[in-house]
Write a protein that holds these residues in place. Structure first.
Motif, PDB file in Angstrom:
ATOM      1  N   THR A  27     124.227 -75.304  31.417  1.00 28.05           N
ATOM      2  CA  THR A  27     124.524 -75.632  32.815  1.00 28.05           C
ATOM      3  C   THR A  27     123.255 -76.014  33.564  1.00 28.05           C
ATOM      4  O   THR A  27     123.224 -77.022  34.285  1.00 28.05           O
ATOM      5  CB  THR A  27     125.199 -74.433  33.519  1.00 28.05           C
ATOM      6  N   ASN A  71     122.526 -80.084  34.638  1.00 27.64           N
ATOM      7  CA  ASN A  71     122.425 -80.465  36.050  1.00 27.64           C
ATOM      8  C   ASN A  71     121.002 -80.872  36.425  1.00 27.64           C
ATOM      9  O   ASN A  71     120.815 -81.684  37.332  1.00 27.64           O
ATOM     10  CB  ASN A  71     122.910 -79.305  36.927  1.00 27.64           C
ATOM     11  N   VAL A  93     120.797 -84.522  35.801  1.00 27.84           N
ATOM     12  CA  VAL A  93     121.406 -85.302  36.889  1.00 27.84           C
ATOM     13  C   VAL A  93     120.450 -85.391  38.072  1.00 27.84           C
ATOM     14  O   VAL A  93     120.246 -86.471  38.655  1.00 27.84           O
ATOM     15  CB  VAL A  93     122.747 -84.674  37.337  1.00 27.84           C
ATOM     16  N   ALA A 104     124.961 -81.426  42.162  1.00 27.77           N
ATOM     17  CA  ALA A 104     124.254 -80.976  40.957  1.00 27.77           C
ATOM     18  C   ALA A 104     123.316 -79.812  41.278  1.00 27.77           C
ATOM     19  O   ALA A 104     123.136 -78.911  40.451  1.00 27.77           O
ATOM     20  CB  ALA A 104     123.475 -82.131  40.339  1.00 27.77           C
ATOM     21  N   ASP A 148     125.477 -76.793  41.371  1.00 29.02           N
ATOM     22  CA  ASP A 148     125.833 -76.403  40.007  1.00 29.02           C
ATOM     23  C   ASP A 148     124.629 -75.808  39.268  1.00 29.02           C
ATOM     24  O   ASP A 148     124.776 -74.879  38.465  1.00 29.02           O
ATOM     25  CB  ASP A 148     126.364 -77.613  39.232  1.00 29.02           C
ATOM     26  N   LEU A 149     123.435 -76.350  39.541  1.00 29.07           N
ATOM     27  CA  LEU A 149     122.216 -75.803  38.941  1.00 29.07           C
ATOM     28  C   LEU A 149     122.002 -74.356  39.393  1.00 29.07           C
ATOM     29  O   LEU A 149     121.656 -73.474  38.587  1.00 29.07           O
ATOM     30  CB  LEU A 149     121.013 -76.659  39.333  1.00 29.07           C
ATOM     31  N   SER A 185     130.444 -76.539  46.463  1.00 30.21           N
ATOM     32  CA  SER A 185     130.974 -77.524  45.516  1.00 30.21           C
ATOM     33  C   SER A 185     132.204 -78.218  46.063  1.00 30.21           C
ATOM     34  O   SER A 185     132.315 -79.446  46.012  1.00 30.21           O
ATOM     35  CB  SER A 185     131.306 -76.846  44.179  1.00 30.21           C
ATOM     36  N   SER A 243     130.709 -75.893  36.539  1.00 33.54           N
ATOM     37  CA  SER A 243     129.332 -76.327  36.820  1.00 33.54           C
ATOM     38  C   SER A 243     128.654 -76.878  35.578  1.00 33.54           C
ATOM     39  O   SER A 243     127.725 -77.679  35.676  1.00 33.54           O
ATOM     40  CB  SER A 243     128.523 -75.149  37.375  1.00 33.54           C
ATOM     41  N   ASN A 259     130.422 -80.893  34.714  1.00 35.32           N
ATOM     42  CA  ASN A 259     130.177 -82.100  35.520  1.00 35.32           C
ATOM     43  C   ASN A 259     129.147 -83.059  34.920  1.00 35.32           C
ATOM     44  O   ASN A 259     129.401 -84.265  34.848  1.00 35.32           O
ATOM     45  CB  ASN A 259     129.777 -81.712  36.942  1.00 35.32           C
ATOM     46  N   PRO A 260     127.964 -82.587  34.478  1.00 32.23           N
ATOM     47  CA  PRO A 260     126.994 -83.533  33.888  1.00 32.23           C
ATOM     48  C   PRO A 260     127.545 -84.280  32.679  1.00 32.23           C
ATOM     49  O   PRO A 260     127.221 -85.445  32.459  1.00 32.23           O
ATOM     50  CB  PRO A 260     125.817 -82.622  33.486  1.00 32.23           C
TER      51      PRO A 260
END
Length: 312
Positions: free
Chosen positions: A36, A40, A43, A65, A68-69, A109, A276, A279-280
């Motif tokens: 994760t 991110n 990104v 991102a 999420d990071l 998010s 999370s 997504n990437p």
């Protein structure tokens, strides 16, 4: 019996020598946290470094991102600590911090996804006014709203003391008003708004596809916008699939006579956190320019010269 615990002289305590199952859980969840964080980070570096990706939409993706990071860096370790130790160490503080970060970043998010859906609405449905209505200043305001509201909610959870989890129960917000009203305003209402916007975009995109008779370049631009919208709609769809089970559970749990097993709550919580991490991979799969950017970063090519203005 918890896989990381043992019975010693009729007492139930954390095992001094972890079992194989306990080690597998710890290593797997730590691996998810690492993936994760790294995904991110790719990104974030891509959007910041490559000039081609400096757009209002990608600014929102960059901020998403970052959220999420932070899930990988902050929420995952707290959740791993609770999953492995069952909240043995400073249970009240651990639960509060976990809930504060978890709810704040979850809210961040979904607010980002709401604004991204608005961005896509103007890009597809009102393309002539898109650059005027959605510019860098507007994107910055959207990002500030996302983080401002999220931070306030995170602070409110700690100050209000909503988290009352104990080792025998669930390490989660345990107030009837918070369990019902919170999800309605922080999840269900925004989700309905986003679904409505994307439905409108889908109908307009279908109409455009049937009636395009402009120049080839105009058709190409329209096709690119629709593809971008489709990709971001998939991001939202994955988000809903990951979060809906957990929110349904916490809404209906107070209405149930029996409490939901802790293992179920933990599994659903990890499902929400997995969003999370996903997504990437969605960006890399659907966006050729993100794939190119990822390859250049992972290979270290960006450190061998100036590729800021590269055509991805």
């Amino acid at each position: 019996m918890h896989p990381c615990y043992e019975v010693d002289n009729f007492s139930y305590k954390l095992a001094t020598t972890p079992s194989t199952k306990c080690l597998v859980i710890y290593i797997s969840l730590s691996f998810f946290s690492l993936v994760t964080t790294c995904g991110n980070l790719l990104v974030i570096i891509s959007v910041i470094y490559f000039k081609q990706l400096h757009t209002p939409t990608n600014s929102l993706i960059l901020s998403l991102a970052v959220a999420d990071l932070l899930v990988g860096v902050l929420v995952f370790p707290f959740s791993i600590a609770f999953t492995v130790t069952s909240c043995v160490y400073q249970e009240h503080l651990l639960c509060k911090l976990r809930d504060s970060f978890d709810v704040a970043l979850c809210t961040s998010s979904i607010l980002h996804l709401c604004f991204i859906s608005i961005d896509r609405y103007y890009a597809v449905c009102k393309p002539l006014t898109y650059t005027v209505r959605i510019n860098d200043r507007v994107a910055a305001i959207m990002i500030l709203v996302c983080w401002g509201v999220s931070v306030l909610i995170g602070i409110a959870i700690i100050v209000a003391g909503f988290s009352q989890g104990k080792c025998e129960g669930n390490c989660s917000v345990d107030v009837l008003l918070a369990n019902i009203m919170g999800p309605v305003f922080s999840f269900y209402l925004p989700a309905i708004i986003m679904l409505s916007i994307y439905l409108k975009i889908f109908l307009v995109a279908q109409k455009q596809a049937r009636s395009i008779h402009n120049t080839k370049s105009g058709a190409t631009v329209s096709k690119m916008e629709r593809k971008a919208t489709k990709t971001l709609a998939i991001v939202m769809g994955v988000f809903l699939l990951c979060l809906t089970p957990y929110f349904l559970c916490i809404v209906f749990e107070p209405l149930s006579k029996e409490s939901t097993p802790l293992a179920v709550i933990e599994a659903l919580n990890w499902l929400t956190l997995s969003n999370s991490m996903l997504n990437p991979f969605i960006y890399a799969f659907f966006y050729s320019w993100f794939r190119s950017a990822f390859r250049m970063i992972i290979s270290g090519k960006i450190f061998q010269g100036d590729f800021v203005n590269s055509k991805l």
